[in-house]
Every structure is written in structure tokens, then in C-alpha cells.
Design a protein around this motif. Structure first.
Motif, PDB file in Angstrom:
ATOM      1  N   GLN A  35      55.106  38.698  31.932  1.00 18.91           N
ATOM      2  CA  GLN A  35      54.286  38.780  33.143  1.00 18.91           C
ATOM      3  C   GLN A  35      53.549  37.472  33.369  1.00 18.91           C
ATOM      4  O   GLN A  35      53.183  36.767  32.426  1.00 18.91           O
ATOM      5  CB  GLN A  35      53.274  39.918  33.039  1.00 18.91           C
ATOM      6  N   VAL A  36      53.325  37.155  34.669  1.00 18.18           N
ATOM      7  CA  VAL A  36      52.561  35.973  35.044  1.00 18.18           C
ATOM      8  C   VAL A  36      51.496  36.417  36.030  1.00 18.18           C
ATOM      9  O   VAL A  36      51.792  37.066  37.033  1.00 18.18           O
ATOM     10  CB  VAL A  36      53.459  34.889  35.684  1.00 18.18           C
ATOM     11  N   TRP A  37      50.240  36.079  35.743  1.00 17.47           N
ATOM     12  CA  TRP A  37      49.101  36.436  36.583  1.00 17.47           C
ATOM     13  C   TRP A  37      48.376  35.159  36.966  1.00 17.47           C
ATOM     14  O   TRP A  37      48.367  34.188  36.213  1.00 17.47           O
ATOM     15  CB  TRP A  37      48.150  37.373  35.843  1.00 17.47           C
ATOM     16  N   LYS A  38      47.753  35.172  38.147  1.00 19.28           N
ATOM     17  CA  LYS A  38      47.016  34.005  38.629  1.00 19.28           C
ATOM     18  C   LYS A  38      45.599  34.409  38.991  1.00 19.28           C
ATOM     19  O   LYS A  38      45.377  35.460  39.585  1.00 19.28           O
ATOM     20  CB  LYS A  38      47.704  33.409  39.855  1.00 19.28           C
ATOM     21  N   GLN A  39      44.651  33.559  38.649  1.00 12.88           N
ATOM     22  CA  GLN A  39      43.254  33.787  38.987  1.00 12.88           C
ATOM     23  C   GLN A  39      43.084  33.680  40.492  1.00 12.88           C
ATOM     24  O   GLN A  39      43.580  32.767  41.134  1.00 12.88           O
ATOM     25  CB  GLN A  39      42.381  32.749  38.282  1.00 12.88           C
ATOM     26  N   SER A  40      42.356  34.646  41.080  1.00 12.57           N
ATOM     27  CA  SER A  40      42.163  34.630  42.529  1.00 12.57           C
ATOM     28  C   SER A  40      40.701  34.463  42.935  1.00 12.57           C
ATOM     29  O   SER A  40      40.375  34.613  44.095  1.00 12.57           O
ATOM     30  CB  SER A  40      42.755  35.894  43.159  1.00 12.57           C
ATOM     31  N   ASP A  41      39.844  34.166  41.978  1.00  7.25           N
ATOM     32  CA  ASP A  41      38.469  33.815  42.332  1.00  7.25           C
ATOM     33  C   ASP A  41      38.173  32.429  41.756  1.00  7.25           C
ATOM     34  O   ASP A  41      39.045  31.790  41.180  1.00  7.25           O
ATOM     35  CB  ASP A  41      37.468  34.871  41.844  1.00  7.25           C
ATOM     36  N   SER A  42      36.952  31.943  41.933  1.00  6.29           N
ATOM     37  CA  SER A  42      36.645  30.568  41.539  1.00  6.29           C
ATOM     38  C   SER A  42      35.756  30.477  40.298  1.00  6.29           C
ATOM     39  O   SER A  42      35.197  29.428  40.033  1.00  6.29           O
ATOM     40  CB  SER A  42      35.970  29.850  42.712  1.00  6.29           C
ATOM     41  N   LYS A  43      35.640  31.537  39.519  1.00  7.86           N
ATOM     42  CA  LYS A  43      34.825  31.501  38.309  1.00  7.86           C
ATOM     43  C   LYS A  43      35.487  30.641  37.237  1.00  7.86           C
ATOM     44  O   LYS A  43      36.698  30.514  37.194  1.00  7.86           O
ATOM     45  CB  LYS A  43      34.643  32.913  37.741  1.00  7.86           C
ATOM     46  N   ARG A  44      34.656  30.082  36.371  1.00 11.68           N
ATOM     47  CA  ARG A  44      35.170  29.359  35.204  1.00 11.68           C
ATOM     48  C   ARG A  44      35.372  30.375  34.084  1.00 11.68           C
ATOM     49  O   ARG A  44      34.517  31.215  33.833  1.00 11.68           O
ATOM     50  CB  ARG A  44      34.197  28.282  34.785  1.00 11.68           C
ATOM     51  N   PHE A  45      36.519  30.280  33.423  1.00 13.11           N
ATOM     52  CA  PHE A  45      36.846  31.243  32.366  1.00 13.11           C
ATOM     53  C   PHE A  45      37.711  30.524  31.344  1.00 13.11           C
ATOM     54  O   PHE A  45      38.745  29.955  31.694  1.00 13.11           O
ATOM     55  CB  PHE A  45      37.596  32.435  32.971  1.00 13.11           C
TER      56      PHE A  45
END
Length: 177
Positions: A132-142
Motif C-alpha cells: 500500500q502507498v499512502w500520501k499525507q493530505s495535510d500540512s503538519k510536520r510528522f
């Protein structure tokens, strides 16, 4: 004058074709057996594929399109029966589920991180060991590292959140693959 006759013929033929198609769709959707319904839809789709493209010659449009319409209308009609379970399921999404149904629903999964990339905007693109491949959709640092175990849980309105058990923060993610 000739253009108006061509336009009128094309409109007439397309109206007849859409009426035949709507009747065929209604006939297919009324079938109770899944296989019969699928065969009916496939037959109807085959007749639509064989319909010609619109050309500037009015006689070719009317002759070939009427033949396609008559072919689409040869689907036999049966009585309209609706399975009882459709009525039971209609509108049920808003009703609270009983405990057994709630237990079957998956709300959280745990995955192992395979690799992490950042796009030009700083959003994380996370590949997991299961493919699976997921992408961050908000701008938080993690911060994440390869080999780390994370969880993805369902949120409100179809959102998904990625988090780590050790921290009390999450990022919003969407699945790419």
C-alpha cells in the motif's frame, strides 16, 4: 436548409435511441437473478457499442441509428420484482449498528513502513511492506522512519489518519495504491 434537416434527423434519432436505451436499462434492472441481469446489461452494452458515430450524411445517420435502436428494443420485458433485502438496506447507513455489526467493521489497521519520500511541498508519501502507498493530505510536520509500525484509522466523513502508538498526534492521509 439542408443543415436544419440533418440536425432535425439527428435529434429525432438520438431521442429514439435514448428512449430505447432507457427502456432496456429499466428492463435489465428489473431482473431478480444476478446472472440474467448481467447478461441483459452485456447485451444492451453490445448494442450501444455497435451504434454508429454521428456523421454529416443524414441518410446514413437515420438508417443505421434506427437499426441500432430497434436492436436495443428487442430486449424482452419481465415483471418488475424488487428483492426484499433492498428495502431493508435502504437508508440503513445512518442507523446505529448493533454490536455484532460494529465488531465486524474495521476501523484501525497496523502497518510497517517500508519507505518514505517527500514531495516538493513537504508532504509525506509512505510505502508500506504490504504494497500500500499512502500520501499525507495535510500540512503538519510528522517524523517517521522506515521499519516503524504505524496505524491508520478511519475518521469522520471518510477521512483517514495515520499515527504512531508512542505519540499523541496524527496526520491526515489518503490512499494512492
Amino acid at each position: 436548409m439542408r443543415i436544419s434537416w440533418i440536425t432535425a434527423a439527428a435529434i429525432l434519432v438520438s431521442a429514439q435511441a435514448s428512449a430505447g436505451l432507457e427502456q432496456g436499462l429499466a428492463t435489465c434492472s428489473a431482473k431478480a437473478d444476478k446472472l440474467d441481469r448481467l447478461i441483459c446489461y452485456d447485451t444492451l452494452a453490445g448494442s450501444v457499442k455497435s451504434a454508429p458515430k454521428v456523421t454529416s450524411d443524414a441518410t446514413a445517420i437515420s438508417v443505421t441509428s434506427v437499426a441500432a435502436v430497434s436492436k436495443a428494443q428487442t430486449v424482452t420485458a419481465t415483471g418488475t420484482t424488487v428483492p426484499a433485502n433492498i428495502e431493508d438496506e435502504f437508508g440503513r447507513a445512518g442507523i446505529k449498528k448493533d454490536q455484532e455489526e460494529a465488531d465486524k467493521e474495521i476501523n484501525k489497521i497496523y502497518l510497517d513502513v517500508d519507505s518514505i519520500k517527500k514531495d516538493v511541498y513537504g508532504s509525506l508519501k509512505i510505502s508500506f511492506t504490504n504494497g500500500q502507498v499512502w500520501k499525507q493530505s495535510d500540512s503538519k510536520r510528522f517524523k517517521l522512519a522506515a521499519g516503524q509500525t504505524v496505524y491508520i484509522e478511519k475518521g469522520a466523513f471518510g477521512a483517514f489518519y495515520l499515527g504512531v502508538k508512542e505519540r499523541n498526534s496524527t496526520i491526515k492521509v489518503k490512499r494512492l495504491k
